[in-house]
Write an enzyme that holds these catalytic residues in place. Structure first.
Site, PDB file in Angstrom:
ATOM      1  N   SER A   1       3.344   6.032  -2.506  1.00  0.00           N
ATOM      2  CA  SER A   1       4.587   6.778  -2.708  1.00  0.00           C
ATOM      3  C   SER A   1       4.890   6.980  -4.192  1.00  0.00           C
ATOM      4  O   SER A   1       5.287   8.076  -4.608  1.00  0.00           O
ATOM      5  CB  SER A   1       5.752   6.052  -2.031  1.00  0.00           C
ATOM      6  OG  SER A   1       5.581   6.023  -0.643  1.00  0.00           O
TER       7      SER A   1
ATOM      8  N   ALA B   1       0.829  -1.211   0.000  1.00  0.00           N
ATOM      9  CA  ALA B   1       0.000   0.000   0.000  1.00  0.00           C
ATOM     10  C   ALA B   1       0.862   1.259   0.000  1.00  0.00           C
ATOM     11  O   ALA B   1       0.611   2.199  -0.770  1.00  0.00           O
ATOM     12  CB  ALA B   1      -0.938  -0.018   1.206  1.00  0.00           C
ATOM     13  N   GLU B   2       1.885   1.298   0.848  1.00  0.00           N
ATOM     14  CA  GLU B   2       2.730   2.500   0.905  1.00  0.00           C
ATOM     15  C   GLU B   2       3.532   2.666  -0.383  1.00  0.00           C
ATOM     16  O   GLU B   2       3.765   3.790  -0.830  1.00  0.00           O
ATOM     17  CB  GLU B   2       3.659   2.485   2.110  1.00  0.00           C
ATOM     18  CG  GLU B   2       4.399   3.801   2.251  1.00  0.00           C
ATOM     19  CD  GLU B   2       5.037   4.035   3.601  1.00  0.00           C
ATOM     20  OE1 GLU B   2       5.914   4.916   3.676  1.00  0.00           O
ATOM     21  OE2 GLU B   2       4.679   3.353   4.579  1.00  0.00           O
ATOM     22  N   THR B   3       3.917   1.574  -0.986  1.00  0.00           N
ATOM     23  CA  THR B   3       4.620   1.643  -2.266  1.00  0.00           C
ATOM     24  C   THR B   3       3.744   2.300  -3.319  1.00  0.00           C
ATOM     25  O   THR B   3       4.187   3.197  -4.046  1.00  0.00           O
ATOM     26  CB  THR B   3       5.032   0.221  -2.716  1.00  0.00           C
ATOM     27  OG1 THR B   3       5.957  -0.309  -1.773  1.00  0.00           O
ATOM     28  CG2 THR B   3       5.638   0.234  -4.113  1.00  0.00           C
TER      29      THR B   3
END
Length: 134
Positions: free
Chosen positions: A61, A56-58
């Protein structure tokens, strides 16, 4: 980071270790996949929640990076939360991120992760900080 060659983005990073592949980047949306296998399992053979959060953070970002001027700005994760709603033992999960808010210093992304049958596995919200380069 050059977003024109999506296959090269994760070389030598956590993306490579987890098998994350970025499949689509557009203005305000990103799609990526991740295998559910020995690299992403927790000890009981299920998809590890931390692997879902990393996916999710990838997505958030990379989506945020696609919206900034990389000569003048950079992006970093500021906050993330996740609700894990379905267990997955094998196959591939797909994360789709969409921007909810685009400000001068922060962006907020909504990320949904689904299994191969399009069933919701995880829902996440990630806040990205936009940092001016000096």
């Amino acid at each position: 980071m050059d977003l024109t060659n999506l296959g090269e983005i994760g070389k030598g990073t956590l993306l490579e270790a987890l098998g994350i592949e970025i499949t689509e980047v557009g203005k305000g949306h990103v799609v990526a996949t991740m295998p559910v296998d020995h690299r992403t399992h927790q000890p009981f053979g299920l998809l590890h929640g931390g692997a879902s959060v990393a996916l999710a953070e990838t997505v958030a970002s990379i989506g945020a990076y696609a919206l900034i001027d990389p000569e003048k700005e950079s992006v970093v994760g500021l906050e993330i939360n996740a609700n894990h709603v379905r267990a997955v033992r094998s196959g591939t999960v797909t994360a789709t991120g969409k921007i909810l808010h685009r400000g001068k210093t922060t962006m907020v992304w909504d990320i949904k992760i689904v299994d191969e049958q399009e069933r919701l596995v995880c829902v996440s919200r990630c806040t990205i900080a936009v940092i001016k380069k000096s």
